[in-house]
Design a protein around this motif. Sequence first.
Motif, PDB file in Angstrom:
ATOM      1  N   ASN A 121     -16.763  40.236  43.239  1.00 19.51           N
ATOM      2  CA  ASN A 121     -15.231  39.887  43.404  1.00 19.51           C
ATOM      3  C   ASN A 121     -14.588  39.092  44.486  1.00 19.51           C
ATOM      4  N   ILE A 122     -15.329  38.760  45.463  1.00 23.16           N
ATOM      5  CA  ILE A 122     -14.935  37.632  46.597  1.00 23.16           C
ATOM      6  C   ILE A 122     -15.148  36.377  46.039  1.00 23.16           C
ATOM      7  N   ALA A 123     -16.582  36.281  46.228  1.00 23.58           N
ATOM      8  CA  ALA A 123     -17.183  34.979  45.901  1.00 23.58           C
ATOM      9  C   ALA A 123     -17.078  34.523  44.737  1.00 23.58           C
ATOM     10  N   LEU A 124     -17.196  34.929  43.575  1.00 23.05           N
ATOM     11  CA  LEU A 124     -17.098  34.659  42.236  1.00 23.05           C
ATOM     12  C   LEU A 124     -15.951  34.689  41.648  1.00 23.05           C
ATOM     13  N   PHE A 125     -14.775  35.422  42.215  1.00 21.67           N
ATOM     14  CA  PHE A 125     -13.598  35.400  41.259  1.00 21.67           C
ATOM     15  C   PHE A 125     -12.409  35.017  42.393  1.00 21.67           C
ATOM     16  N   LEU A 126     -12.087  35.938  43.407  1.00 19.98           N
ATOM     17  CA  LEU A 126     -10.916  35.837  44.091  1.00 19.98           C
ATOM     18  C   LEU A 126     -10.924  34.461  44.992  1.00 19.98           C
ATOM     19  N   GLU A 127     -11.983  33.991  45.789  1.00 19.43           N
ATOM     20  CA  GLU A 127     -11.967  32.616  46.253  1.00 19.43           C
ATOM     21  C   GLU A 127     -11.895  31.659  45.348  1.00 19.43           C
ATOM     22  N   PRO A 128     -12.547  31.261  44.155  1.00 20.12           N
ATOM     23  CA  PRO A 128     -12.170  30.229  43.164  1.00 20.12           C
ATOM     24  C   PRO A 128     -10.746  30.426  42.964  1.00 20.12           C
ATOM     25  N   VAL A 129     -10.271  31.656  42.695  1.00 22.14           N
ATOM     26  CA  VAL A 129      -8.753  31.613  41.989  1.00 22.14           C
ATOM     27  C   VAL A 129      -7.798  31.061  43.328  1.00 22.14           C
ATOM     28  N   ALA A 130      -8.243  31.402  44.347  1.00 24.56           N
ATOM     29  CA  ALA A 130      -7.146  31.171  45.458  1.00 24.56           C
ATOM     30  C   ALA A 130      -7.295  29.433  45.626  1.00 24.56           C
ATOM     31  N   LYS A 131      -8.649  28.923  45.297  1.00 27.09           N
ATOM     32  CA  LYS A 131      -8.787  27.760  45.633  1.00 27.09           C
ATOM     33  C   LYS A 131      -8.285  26.760  44.524  1.00 27.09           C
ATOM     34  N   TYR A 132      -8.478  27.300  43.174  1.00 32.39           N
ATOM     35  CA  TYR A 132      -8.383  26.317  42.147  1.00 32.39           C
ATOM     36  C   TYR A 132      -7.467  26.777  41.135  1.00 32.39           C
ATOM     37  N   ALA A 133      -7.071  27.938  41.048  1.00 31.73           N
ATOM     38  CA  ALA A 133      -5.860  28.453  40.144  1.00 31.73           C
ATOM     39  C   ALA A 133      -4.543  27.699  40.373  1.00 31.73           C
ATOM     40  N   LYS A 134      -4.055  27.777  39.184  1.00 33.03           N
ATOM     41  CA  LYS A 134      -2.457  27.253  39.471  1.00 33.03           C
ATOM     42  C   LYS A 134      -1.520  28.202  40.035  1.00 33.03           C
ATOM     43  N   GLN A 135      -0.761  27.890  40.842  1.00 33.58           N
ATOM     44  CA  GLN A 135       0.290  28.790  41.855  1.00 33.58           C
ATOM     45  C   GLN A 135       0.991  29.811  40.922  1.00 33.58           C
ATOM     46  N   ASP A 136       1.319  29.568  39.858  1.00 34.02           N
ATOM     47  CA  ASP A 136       2.010  30.626  38.963  1.00 34.02           C
ATOM     48  C   ASP A 136       1.085  31.823  38.490  1.00 34.02           C
ATOM     49  N   ALA A 137      -0.274  31.311  38.504  1.00 32.30           N
ATOM     50  CA  ALA A 137      -1.168  32.509  37.734  1.00 32.30           C
ATOM     51  C   ALA A 137      -1.596  33.299  39.015  1.00 32.30           C
ATOM     52  N   PHE A 145      -4.729  43.099  42.073  1.00 28.74           N
ATOM     53  CA  PHE A 145      -5.962  43.346  43.117  1.00 28.74           C
ATOM     54  C   PHE A 145      -5.714  44.248  44.192  1.00 28.74           C
ATOM     55  N   LEU A 146      -4.509  43.940  44.712  1.00 27.60           N
ATOM     56  CA  LEU A 146      -4.237  44.954  45.991  1.00 27.60           C
ATOM     57  C   LEU A 146      -3.488  46.478  45.581  1.00 27.60           C
ATOM     58  N   ASN A 147      -2.710  46.181  44.472  1.00 26.95           N
ATOM     59  CA  ASN A 147      -1.839  47.565  44.205  1.00 26.95           C
ATOM     60  C   ASN A 147      -2.489  48.277  43.141  1.00 26.95           C
ATOM     61  N   GLU A 148      -3.119  47.744  42.145  1.00 26.34           N
ATOM     62  CA  GLU A 148      -3.835  48.500  41.217  1.00 26.34           C
ATOM     63  C   GLU A 148      -5.191  48.629  41.107  1.00 26.34           C
ATOM     64  N   ARG A 149      -5.881  48.118  42.200  1.00 25.67           N
ATOM     65  CA  ARG A 149      -7.381  48.119  42.330  1.00 25.67           C
ATOM     66  C   ARG A 149      -8.055  47.396  41.254  1.00 25.67           C
ATOM     67  N   ASN A 150      -7.552  46.312  40.622  1.00 25.63           N
ATOM     68  CA  ASN A 150      -8.462  45.397  39.701  1.00 25.63           C
ATOM     69  C   ASN A 150      -9.432  44.844  40.398  1.00 25.63           C
ATOM     70  N   MET A 151     -10.300  44.440  39.473  1.00 26.09           N
ATOM     71  CA  MET A 151     -11.500  43.699  39.772  1.00 26.09           C
ATOM     72  C   MET A 151     -11.786  42.500  38.946  1.00 26.09           C
ATOM     73  N   GLY A 152     -12.341  41.558  39.049  1.00 30.39           N
ATOM     74  CA  GLY A 152     -12.923  40.495  38.584  1.00 30.39           C
ATOM     75  C   GLY A 152     -14.195  39.898  38.612  1.00 30.39           C
ATOM     76  N   GLY A 153     -14.795  39.371  37.692  1.00 36.30           N
ATOM     77  CA  GLY A 153     -16.165  38.651  37.769  1.00 36.30           C
ATOM     78  C   GLY A 153     -16.223  37.297  37.183  1.00 36.30           C
ATOM     79  N   LEU A 154     -17.216  36.769  36.859  1.00 42.54           N
ATOM     80  CA  LEU A 154     -17.512  35.329  36.617  1.00 42.54           C
ATOM     81  C   LEU A 154     -18.618  35.406  35.422  1.00 42.54           C
ATOM     82  N   MET A 155     -18.456  34.748  34.498  1.00 43.72           N
ATOM     83  CA  MET A 155     -18.927  34.541  33.195  1.00 43.72           C
ATOM     84  C   MET A 155     -19.641  33.058  33.141  1.00 43.72           C
ATOM     85  N   ILE A 156     -21.040  32.748  33.496  1.00 37.53           N
ATOM     86  CA  ILE A 156     -21.674  31.646  33.182  1.00 37.53           C
ATOM     87  C   ILE A 156     -22.727  31.700  32.242  1.00 37.53           C
TER      88      ILE A 156
END
Length: 529
Positions: A121-137, A145-156
């Motif tokens: 979640n941290i290194a493969l999703f949240l950090e790249p989203v924080a650095k590279y995602a568009k602001q409105d996304a 993530f904070l309020n609904e306990r969502n999780m994310g991953g990376l597909m390569i």
Amino acid sequence: MNLNFVVIHIIIKYCIFVKQIRKDNKNMSIKDIQNISYDTFLKDFKSTLKSVFYEKDDIQKFSQLRGFPSLVFRDIMAKKPLSVAVPKEFGGRGMKVKECLGVLEAASYESLPLSLTFGINIALFLEPVAKYAKQDAKAPIFNRFLNERNMGGLMITEPSYGSDALSMETSNTFNNGKYHIKGQKHWQGLTGLADYWLITSRKKGEDGRLGRDIDFFIADNQDSEQRVIVEEYYNNAGLYAIPYGNNKLDLKVPENQKLVPGSTGIKLMLDLLHRSRMQFPGMAMGFIKRMMDEAIEHCNQRIVSGKNLLALDKVREQISSIQAAFTVCSAMCTRSSEHSGIENELAMDQVEANSMKSVITDMMQAASQTLVQLSGSSGYKAENIGARGIMDSRAFMIFEGSNEMLYTQISEAVMKLMKRKKITNLFDFLATYNLTTKSADFFKENLNFNLNMDLPQRKMVDLGKIIGRVVSANFVVDMGAKGFRADLVSECLISLKHEITASVSSLTFQESTNLITDYKQDSTWLNLV
């Protein structure tokens, strides 16, 4: 009943429950998360882990089951551990690498699969989203993530291309404000469980050809048009709590969910992967410390011929190797905390990132093997933490690039620099190389030889192991200068010297073995007696 069917059934039930409890539990407010000190936050998190793993449930019992028990996972996520990887402006604790690694360490002391779940979640999703995602996304993602306990991953990774990511066949085309992504991905941690995915693909031209660069997209699995279809769940041999599988992609993703690289998508991917590899020590830290604590406790209590096992010289040597791994990992965490934040560009930091990942994961596996050996017959029980650790940590040596591949890349990068500087003596180069200048002198007698610049791949692996450990020693020296316990530093350097000596011997050994594939003729011993 078919085993794979049972596994799939259990994972599906687990995924459904996790999605439900995210909506039910709002135990800690965003204000609390941002205002409490990190020491208090971490202490509370560790206390929760102790409670759910040893009081409310029994981790030895459920460690052999698929997924975490529902109440266990609910109580853990109630502490908002992933808030450490959410920017402050979106309600998180601010993405401090030190805090992220501290959470990973606390989790891995109790459960390596739990720590890997957070690491994904941290290194493969949240950090790249924080650095590279568009602001409105960003806002809706961090909010969920904070309020609904969502999780994310990376597909390569794809079934046909494994580590050969640049040859991936997943494609994207743009039409009517959306990117249409089609392809196949597999072995993604959190398969069927993640709410968001970072998905890599290549642009498909009108002629049907795929572009050379790589694009990254955020897919929201709760949107029917963006949903990833799980075609198969794998019966993974370790890391039982994390679902893995084979995924079909036929998605339509809004334009604003495409990541914006600084230059190219390939550099984005390298920056992302190198940052992740530099944060592997966080997951390794608690795990190695647990292996050491368990080994010391067992050998202190186990009496043989009137003495405990710690009285035996070989036993002390074995545990000292875990102790050295503990020191190396501490040094790596220190370095990573200072260097791997999203404010830094890591695309070119191949040698450092690959050294961290390959060396520390080798040490994780060795530590668990040592604990099992020292534990005797009890180490062969499925619920033994060392036995579980062998299979759980083994995957760390494979994913995000197998260690043999990473050691080869380290050698290639260093030899390229040596050729550019017209240096053939390994010590002469490492003595001036920025990643080894403080540690090279300690290994001068081992490294003072001219390097053959035309090495076979097996020797490139040996050389990579040597360089990786000299780089690790440099981290240890730096940490010692900051005030880390001096006797642990000196013992660690001796241990690394022992490993480097063995690898130098392998590197300089002149004879080589060959594989005989048609071995069956005249090779049956029963015909000889």
